[in-house]
Design a protein around this motif. Structure first.
Motif, mmCIF file in Angstrom:
data_model
loop_
_atom_site.group_PDB
_atom_site.id
_atom_site.type_symbol
_atom_site.label_atom_id
_atom_site.label_comp_id
_atom_site.label_asym_id
_atom_site.label_seq_id
_atom_site.Cartn_x
_atom_site.Cartn_y
_atom_site.Cartn_z
ATOM 1 N N HIS A 29 -5.941 80.966 58.345
ATOM 2 C CA HIS A 29 -7.342 81.036 57.947
ATOM 3 C C HIS A 29 -8.279 80.562 59.054
ATOM 4 N N LYS A 30 -7.769 79.735 59.977
ATOM 5 C CA LYS A 30 -8.615 79.219 61.054
ATOM 6 C C LYS A 30 -9.045 80.322 62.011
ATOM 7 N N VAL A 31 -8.211 81.361 62.144
ATOM 8 C CA VAL A 31 -8.569 82.484 63.015
ATOM 9 C C VAL A 31 -9.840 83.150 62.504
ATOM 10 N N GLY A 32 -9.851 83.466 61.209
ATOM 11 C CA GLY A 32 -11.033 84.077 60.621
ATOM 12 C C GLY A 32 -12.226 83.150 60.627
ATOM 13 N N GLU A 33 -11.995 81.870 60.362
ATOM 14 C CA GLU A 33 -13.103 80.910 60.349
ATOM 15 C C GLU A 33 -13.734 80.775 61.725
ATOM 16 N N ASP A 34 -12.900 80.779 62.774
ATOM 17 C CA ASP A 34 -13.432 80.684 64.135
ATOM 18 C C ASP A 34 -14.279 81.903 64.485
ATOM 19 N N PHE A 35 -13.759 83.091 64.159
ATOM 20 C CA PHE A 35 -14.482 84.318 64.496
ATOM 21 C C PHE A 35 -15.790 84.401 63.714
ATOM 22 N N ALA A 36 -15.746 84.014 62.440
ATOM 23 C CA ALA A 36 -16.961 83.992 61.635
ATOM 24 C C ALA A 36 -17.966 82.983 62.191
ATOM 25 N N ALA A 37 -17.473 81.864 62.700
ATOM 26 C CA ALA A 37 -18.368 80.858 63.278
ATOM 27 C C ALA A 37 -19.095 81.399 64.502
ATOM 28 N N VAL A 38 -18.384 82.161 65.328
ATOM 29 C CA VAL A 38 -19.026 82.778 66.491
ATOM 30 C C VAL A 38 -20.076 83.784 66.035
ATOM 31 N N ALA A 39 -19.736 84.599 65.028
ATOM 32 C CA ALA A 39 -20.701 85.571 64.516
ATOM 33 C C ALA A 39 -21.971 84.880 64.024
ATOM 34 N N LYS A 40 -21.815 83.799 63.277
ATOM 35 C CA LYS A 40 -22.978 83.063 62.773
ATOM 36 C C LYS A 40 -23.770 82.422 63.912
ATOM 37 N N ASP A 41 -23.058 81.908 64.913
ATOM 38 C CA ASP A 41 -23.726 81.247 66.033
ATOM 39 C C ASP A 41 -24.568 82.238 66.833
ATOM 40 N N LEU A 42 -24.096 83.467 66.954
ATOM 41 C CA LEU A 42 -24.866 84.495 67.652
ATOM 42 C C LEU A 42 -26.192 84.752 66.951
ATOM 43 N N VAL A 43 -26.170 84.733 65.632
ATOM 44 C CA VAL A 43 -27.398 84.934 64.868
ATOM 45 C C VAL A 43 -28.308 83.711 64.982
ATOM 46 N N THR A 44 -27.710 82.520 64.876
ATOM 47 C CA THR A 44 -28.490 81.286 64.983
ATOM 48 C C THR A 44 -29.201 81.191 66.321
ATOM 49 N N ARG A 45 -28.565 81.632 67.387
ATOM 50 C CA ARG A 45 -29.165 81.577 68.721
ATOM 51 C C ARG A 45 -30.161 82.712 68.955
ATOM 52 N N GLY A 46 -30.298 83.607 67.997
ATOM 53 C CA GLY A 46 -31.247 84.697 68.137
ATOM 54 C C GLY A 46 -30.766 85.836 69.015
ATOM 55 N N ILE A 47 -29.477 85.872 69.281
ATOM 56 C CA ILE A 47 -28.935 86.925 70.135
ATOM 57 C C ILE A 47 -28.846 88.246 69.376
ATOM 58 N N THR A 48 -28.580 88.163 68.074
ATOM 59 C CA THR A 48 -28.476 89.372 67.266
ATOM 60 C C THR A 48 -28.775 89.033 65.819
ATOM 61 N N THR A 49 -28.656 90.021 64.954
ATOM 62 C CA THR A 49 -28.775 89.855 63.510
ATOM 63 C C THR A 49 -27.510 90.397 62.870
ATOM 64 N N PRO A 50 -27.216 90.030 61.628
ATOM 65 C CA PRO A 50 -26.021 90.589 60.996
ATOM 66 C C PRO A 50 -26.014 92.110 60.983
ATOM 67 N N ALA A 51 -27.157 92.728 60.766
ATOM 68 C CA ALA A 51 -27.217 94.185 60.715
ATOM 69 C C ALA A 51 -26.933 94.819 62.067
ATOM 70 N N GLN A 52 -27.151 94.073 63.152
ATOM 71 C CA GLN A 52 -26.943 94.607 64.497
ATOM 72 C C GLN A 52 -25.681 94.068 65.163
ATOM 73 N N LEU A 53 -24.873 93.352 64.402
ATOM 74 C CA LEU A 53 -23.653 92.775 64.963
ATOM 75 C C LEU A 53 -22.447 93.614 64.554
ATOM 76 N N GLY A 54 -21.746 94.150 65.541
ATOM 77 C CA GLY A 54 -20.498 94.861 65.311
ATOM 78 C C GLY A 54 -19.333 94.078 65.879
ATOM 79 N N ALA A 55 -18.137 94.389 65.423
ATOM 80 C CA ALA A 55 -16.937 93.720 65.938
ATOM 81 C C ALA A 55 -15.819 94.738 66.072
ATOM 82 N N VAL A 56 -14.929 94.475 67.031
ATOM 83 C CA VAL A 56 -13.819 95.382 67.301
ATOM 84 C C VAL A 56 -12.573 94.572 67.612
#
Length: 729
Positions: free
Chosen positions: A558-585
């Motif tokens: 579960h830590k793998v998913g939690e880490d990746f989700a934390a990065v996704a949230k941090d990108l939004v918090t820093r104003g780099i992107t929004t959830p609607a504009q964030l893709g993952a591969v």
């Protein structure tokens, strides 16, 4: 054994050979479905698996029958729909052409593999679609246009033999280099045919020819030279010769002029092992035969094989990596190891006298000890020195260690540039002395290849051209805080202060580190369009040593998913992107990660791309090579372990009522490592529940997804077009 990359472990597998590979694959897939809870045609979804622990309620088991016509019709229909939607716009066509031109260009660095006086290279371009295997001298390689000696033209061979050959590699006999064991697969699968090649006559040797060439039918075999007339081999020798995971259980010594059935068994593992193998160290004065058995993906036992057949165990921890050169034994620990009154932490590199160790002595010298920020990435021998490459917060540093009568002397090798990865390659201590090569690349600058001799100056050999305009782009490193407080690093490539469509990549498994490096496809397909690129260094990888991986195994997944989700949230918090504009591969294990993001964290993303994935974690261990990964994920047939696996298994966690971002699933019919049924069934279930899902399956390509540059360019363009369309709505 002179070179180790401690972030990876390779094991081989085999299956029963068959002259018709498609028929063989189809029969195997049908057999797997029959054995594990269903039959072809109408599926009884109420049956349980043989262990009676994981209930099977799956109307899509029929999609696991790889070459069943009903399943292939299902694939063709979805391929056509996906191509019509994303592969026809003008932007797609231009992007595909650009990617193809990049892959086909002659300006790429011809990656060398040093074997004594020769540098070998396998090369694909527009003229050589399947590729050519060639070699040249160091003097020629230094030239801007080396004179290459083409050994095998795979395009010509495929045409002459009417086979869909894909290059699988070659093992050259040394030091004379007069013969090679060449692997060729049909369609890019892991399973391959092995044929002996005469380097002088430039011809394959038939088994029934006067020279009695070594030949193995299609299988996931392992084979290596002992002398010109003898090899060690592991393959499917018949009933009982495979482990329960489908890998070689028996290693044999095979002499020229005898049949494979007559090969002499030197070692047998247990049916419950993952695999076994045997090898030969030809270092003059230190010649050694050895065997190894992998008890799971991360644990193994090794022993020296003496002429009388006696095995002398090398008593290092089963999860450690051991290697030797001359009379030095190196041990890199993966967990804490107590030896007498000394305790060596996980990730430590130790050295000792090999003969003394075998006689019972346990005196070690510590060559590297990790700290909170630094881990060991690579290490390898030249004739007189040991080179270390370390990661400090995922950025490389290099050092040279030299053994002497007063211990080991240490010096810095070279200053590595920041926000980049520098590695050492082509160490050949037996024939090339203290020569070495060094490669450096970063997110915004292409690979540089240098060469030198330890103690001397480095020489620039080749410089990869830039394939996209990186002017104005910067690389930043940030840290996100995961759910348990762990600081997770990630890299961002963008123009200063930019925000907008962002593509986040991650893997998170098997101690594989994601380090900075030049990705021309990503530059052409994403950065050049104004997108932002992000690489996450989540747990499960090896960026901070073995513990960064082990804490995310099995119940810690579960830590793998939690880490990746934390990065996704941090990108939004820093104003780099929004959830609607964030893709993952992500692909393979990273494809599993994408499935977890879809089902557990859908609100964080605007689109996902899931490539050659594992998704049905209730059955992954029953399909193809899946059984060998139980040490990573856990055993679904064990109720205690299924309890934590079912919490994240994407296929079991698809919800009818949830709101999911659009997802593109890709796989390959010829992937004989991760079964294409994972992606097929996930797409079918998402469709059933009315979610926005797109699917594309390449007929060729194996686990890499593409078998030539044209297929790779198409798939790359498809992925970037899908993401750009979805994230710019």
């Amino acid at each position: 054994m002179s070179w180790r990359n401690p972030s990876s472990r390779a094991i081989t597998a085999c299956y029963r050979p068959c002259r018709d590979p498609e028929s063989r694959l189809d029969q195997r897939s049908r057999r797997l479905v029959r054995q594990n809870g269903a039959v072809t045609g109408d599926v009884d979804s109420s049956v349980n698996d043989p262990a009676g622990k994981v209930p099977i309620d799956d109307p899509y088991l029929w999609l696991e029958v790889v070459l069943d016509e009903q399943a292939l019709d299902w694939v063709r229909e979805r391929n056509a729909r996906t191509k019509e939607e994303f592969a026809t716009p003008e932007r797609f066509q231009a992007l595909q052409s650009s990617l193809r031109a990049m892959l086909d260009t002659d300006d790429r660095i011809p990656a060398p593999g040093r074997r004594g006086q020769y540098l070998y290279n396998f090369w694909r371009d527009a003229e050589h679609v399947r590729g050519i295997w060639r070699r040249t001298s160091m003097a020629e390689y230094r030239k801007s246009e080396p004179n290459w000696d083409v050994i095998i033209d795979v395009d010509a061979l495929a045409e002459a033999e009417d086979e869909n050959w894909v290059w699988g590699g070659a093992t050259v006999f040394r030091p004379s280099q007069e013969r090679a064991l060449v692997s060729l697969s049909r369609g890019g699968a892991d399973a391959s045919v092995v044929r002996e090649f005469d380097m002088t006559a430039r011809a394959f040797l038939a088994p029934d020819a006067p020279d009695h060439g070594f030949y193995l039918p299609e299988a996931k075999s392992s084979i290596g030279w002992i002398d010109i007339d003898t090899v060690y081999v592991g393959t499917d020798f018949g009933p009982g010769s495979l482990t329960e995971s489908g890998y070689p259980r028996i290693a044999k010594r095979w002499r020229r002029g005898t049949t494979l059935d007559a090969a002499e068994t030197v070692f047998e593992g247990d049916p419950a092992d993952i695999s076994v193998g045997a090898g030969y160290d030809r270092t003059p004065g230190y010649e050694r035969h050895y065997v190894s058995r992998s008890t799971d993906f991360f644990n193994h036992e090794s022993a020296l094989l003496h002429p009388d057949g006696h095995l002398q165990p090398i008593e290092t921890p089963s999860d450690a990596s051991e290697s030797w050169y001359k009379n030095w034994l190196l041990v890199r620990t993966k967990s804490s190891w107590q030896v007498g009154e000394d305790t060596y932490p996980s990730g430590t590199l130790l050295a000792t006298n090999f003969d003394e160790f075998l006689s019972g002595e346990r005196h070690f010298e510590v060559l590297f000890e990790p700290d909170a920020h630094t881990s060991l990435y690579q290490y390898g021998w030249t004739e007189h020195h040991l080179i270390l490459v370390t990661l400090s917060d995922v950025q490389t540093k290099l050092a040279v260690l030299t053994p002497g009568p007063d211990g080991w002397a240490r010096s810095e090798l070279s200053e590595a540039p920041p926000m980049a990865t520098t590695t050492v390659a082509n160490l050949d201590p037996l024939e090339s002395g203290d020569d070495y090569m060094m490669t450096t690349s970063g997110f915004t600058f292409p690979t540089t290849l240098l060469a030198g001799t330890l103690g001397g100056e480095l020489e620039l050999l080749k410089q990869e051209p830039s394939h996209f305009d990186a002017d104005g782009l910067i690389v930043e490193q940030f840290f996100a805080t995961s759910l348990d407080g762990t600081q997770v690093p990630y890299f961002v490539v963008r123009k200063p202060g930019a925000s907008g469509p962002t593509l986040l990549g991650g893997y998170g498994g098997f101690e594989v580190s994601r380090t900075p490096g030049y990705n021309a496809g990503n530059g052409i397909g994403w950065l050049s369009s104004g997108g932002i690129s992000v690489t996450a260094n989540i747990r499960g990888g090896g960026e901070y040593g073995p513990q960064w991986h082990t804490q995310a195994q099995k119940s810690g997944r579960h830590k793998v998913g939690e880490d990746f989700a934390a990065v996704a949230k941090d990108l939004v918090t820093r104003g780099i992107t929004t959830p609607a504009q964030l893709g993952a591969v992500g692909g393979s294990n990273g494809g599993l990660l994408m499935g977890i993001m879809l089902t557990k964290y859908p609100e964080l993303f605007g689109a996902l791309v899931c490539q050659v994935p594992l998704l049905d974690m209730s059955r992954y261990h029953k399909l193809l090579a899946g059984a060998s990964w139980v040490a990573e994920y856990g055993d679904p047939d064990d109720p205690d372990e299924w309890a934590f696996i079912k919490e994240y298994s994407p296929y079991q966690n698809v919800s009818k009522s949830a709101s999911y971002p659009p997802i593109l699933l890709t796989t390959s019919t010829r992937d004989d490592r991760v079964h294409p049924g994972h992606a097929r069934k996930m797409a079918a279930r998402l469709e059933e529940y009315g979610h926005n899902v797109w699917y594309y399956e390449n007929i060729e390509g194996g686990h890499g997804g593409a078998s030539d540059n044209a297929q790779a360019a198409f798939q790359g363009a498809l992925i970037y077009e899908f993401l750009w369309t979805q994230l710019n709505r």
